[in-house]
Design an enzyme around this catalytic site. Structure first.
Site, PDB file in Angstrom:
ATOM      1  N   CYS A  80     -50.356 -45.705  32.776  1.00 14.68           N
ATOM      2  CA  CYS A  80     -50.453 -44.470  33.617  1.00 14.68           C
ATOM      3  C   CYS A  80     -49.975 -44.703  34.857  1.00 14.68           C
ATOM      4  O   CYS A  80     -49.915 -43.754  35.770  1.00 14.68           O
ATOM      5  CB  CYS A  80     -51.769 -43.989  32.974  1.00 14.68           C
ATOM      6  SG  CYS A  80     -52.236 -43.738  31.338  1.00 14.68           S
ATOM      7  N   CYS A 129     -60.338 -33.350  28.483  1.00 15.18           N
ATOM      8  CA  CYS A 129     -58.873 -34.273  28.385  1.00 15.18           C
ATOM      9  C   CYS A 129     -57.796 -33.674  28.824  1.00 15.18           C
ATOM     10  O   CYS A 129     -57.523 -32.457  28.699  1.00 15.18           O
ATOM     11  CB  CYS A 129     -58.901 -34.371  26.798  1.00 15.18           C
ATOM     12  SG  CYS A 129     -60.322 -34.902  25.824  1.00 15.18           S
ATOM     13  N   SER A 130     -57.010 -34.613  29.369  1.00 11.53           N
ATOM     14  CA  SER A 130     -55.869 -34.121  30.182  1.00 11.53           C
ATOM     15  C   SER A 130     -54.839 -33.732  29.159  1.00 11.53           C
ATOM     16  O   SER A 130     -54.877 -34.092  27.813  1.00 11.53           O
ATOM     17  CB  SER A 130     -55.262 -35.164  31.083  1.00 11.53           C
ATOM     18  OG  SER A 130     -55.048 -36.360  30.259  1.00 11.53           O
ATOM     19  N   LYS A 141     -56.040 -33.259  34.825  1.00  9.07           N
ATOM     20  CA  LYS A 141     -56.584 -32.319  33.916  1.00  9.07           C
ATOM     21  C   LYS A 141     -55.962 -30.665  33.749  1.00  9.07           C
ATOM     22  O   LYS A 141     -55.757 -30.409  32.474  1.00  9.07           O
ATOM     23  CB  LYS A 141     -58.150 -32.014  34.235  1.00  9.07           C
ATOM     24  CG  LYS A 141     -58.907 -30.938  33.544  1.00  9.07           C
ATOM     25  CD  LYS A 141     -59.396 -31.564  32.199  1.00  9.07           C
ATOM     26  CE  LYS A 141     -58.580 -31.349  31.040  1.00  9.07           C
ATOM     27  NZ  LYS A 141     -58.438 -29.985  30.507  1.00  9.07           N
ATOM     28  N   HIS A 174     -50.251 -34.622  32.373  1.00 12.58           N
ATOM     29  CA  HIS A 174     -50.153 -35.980  32.609  1.00 12.58           C
ATOM     30  C   HIS A 174     -48.958 -36.396  31.978  1.00 12.58           C
ATOM     31  O   HIS A 174     -48.952 -37.351  31.212  1.00 12.58           O
ATOM     32  CB  HIS A 174     -51.503 -36.584  31.927  1.00 12.58           C
ATOM     33  CG  HIS A 174     -51.689 -38.007  32.164  1.00 12.58           C
ATOM     34  ND1 HIS A 174     -50.927 -38.831  33.366  1.00 12.58           N
ATOM     35  CD2 HIS A 174     -52.281 -39.151  31.789  1.00 12.58           C
ATOM     36  CE1 HIS A 174     -51.297 -40.014  33.449  1.00 12.58           C
ATOM     37  NE2 HIS A 174     -52.222 -40.172  32.262  1.00 12.58           N
TER      38      HIS A 174
END
Length: 389
Positions: A85, A212-213, A332, A336
């Site tokens: 990431c 959660c993103s 968020k 992502h």
């Protein structure tokens, strides 16, 4: 030694996009980034591409795809970076090393990922490639399951902080409304984020959907130049400091609540910058899950271990707080797309410092911190950015 500076950028929307693949997504941002910097393809000495891929696409050799969207870049050396990431930051730092070694004057960095073409269950398996599969591949819920376990461990050690996680989610969604690039531009409010419901179920207890993103497509690009070259350009954002610190990958071999690599990266960057958190105007941090942002408050030094909830309760990280955290909405709300995230974070911080952040703007922003991590705080990148022109 010449220092690299940010002199231009471009950012696609994040979300479920019509662009078919990373090739099309890169084409959306490379030419606009060059235009923003006031240069042409002939000025580029190196291309640095951040794409995790790991199965999102059968097409790899992603560094070569940039020229497919702009053939004028065909003869510029290009390379692809991957660091889970933190892939985007890895590409930025490689480009900075390229410039600072004297090998080139101007580099373009592009971070990109196409994630939504794959079923959600398969996305979860691809993302588990950023974990230590020998021990963690069978955790239910994929990466959400990993961070669900971290949240459980945090609650066991320090007390249930579900409300504070909901406050982080609500903050970032409220901020995301002002971000034209964000995947989710909706202010859900605390009550919705705090409740478990059909629309906000547990994904990996105690983490709810709003913790959660999002699975997103998107791309962002930066143009970097050495100081001498940047001096003749319209804008220049300097790295007052940058730090990259790793930690052991296997969760079984460390205190996962400590985020020790992140703590060391922050401490190193702030020391090099000759700054403290009080000097920062804002921070863009890696809130892949709300529990990550909570622990990152502690890793960066806003609170002692176990006391990140005070940052939330006291409003420190609000956009109008003492140190705004994720005024962009963070991962968020913004989304992502893995390879794009680190480049996006640096681009948005640069927008803040030049006063080009629109409705996201933090008034008078002069010094920005960026924290991007790969895996569960395994690869940790911290940049301290300031405007010099």
């Amino acid at each position: 030694m010449p220092k690299g500076q940010i002199v231009g950028w471009a950012h696609s929307p994040f979300g479920k996009l019509d662009a078919a693949d990373t090739e099309e997504l890169m084409a959306l941002v490379v030419a606009p980034a060059l235009d923003h910097a006031g240069i042409g393809p002939q000025d580029i000495d190196g291309i640095f591409v951040g794409v995790m891929n790991n199965g999102f696409s059968k097409q790899d050799f992603q560094g070569g795809l940039v020229a497919m969207g702009n053939q004028a870049l065909a003869y510029a050396p290009a390379v692809r970076l991957e660091n889970a990431c933190a892939t985007g930051s890895a590409a930025i730092y490689a480009a900075l090393d390229f410039i600072e070694s004297g090998r080139g004057r101007i580099a373009v960095v592009v971070g990109v990922e196409k994630m939504t073409a794959m079923p959600t269950a398969q996305v979860g398996d691809v993302l588990l490639g950023a974990s230590y599969r020998k021990e963690e591949a069978d955790i239910d819920g994929g990466f959400a399951g990993l961070f669900g376990r971290i949240a459980q461990a945090y609650f066991q050690r320090y007390g249930d902080r579900s409300e504070e996680l909901a406050m982080i989610a609500a903050k970032n969604h409220a901020n995301g409304v002002a971000n034209p690039y964000a995947h989710m531009r909706k202010d859900f409010g605390f009550d919705f984020c705090n409740a478990v419901s059909d629309k906000n179920p547990y994904v990996a207890a105690p983490l709810r959907r709003t913790d959660c993103s999002l699975i997103s497509d998107g791309a962002a690009a930066l143009v970097l130049a050495d100081e001498e070259t940047a001096a003749g350009m319209k804008r220049a954002i300097a790295f007052r400091a940058r730090s990259h610190v790793n930690d052991i990958m296997a969760l079984s071999r460390r205190d996962v609540l400590a985020f020790e690599g992140a703590r060391r990266a922050w401490a190193s960057a702030l020391e090099t910058a000759g700054a403290t958190l009080d000097d920062l105007s804002l921070v863009e941090t890696h809130d892949c899950f709300t529990i990550a942002e909570l622990i990152e408050y502690e890793a960066m030094g806003l609170a002692r271990p176990g006391e990140g909830h005070k940052v939330v309760r006291e409003g420190t990280a609000l956009k109008n707080g003492k140190l705004p955290v994720n005024p962009s909405g963070g991962l968020k709300a913004k989304g992502h797309p893995i390879g794009a995230t680190g480049v996006s974070m640096h681009a948005i911080a640069a927008m803040q410092l030049t006063g080009e952040a629109g409705e996201m703007q933090v008034p008078g922003a002069s010094l920005a911190g960026v924290f991007n991590m790969g895996g569960v705080a395994v690869a940790n990148y911290v940049s301290v950015l300031e405007r010099v022109k």
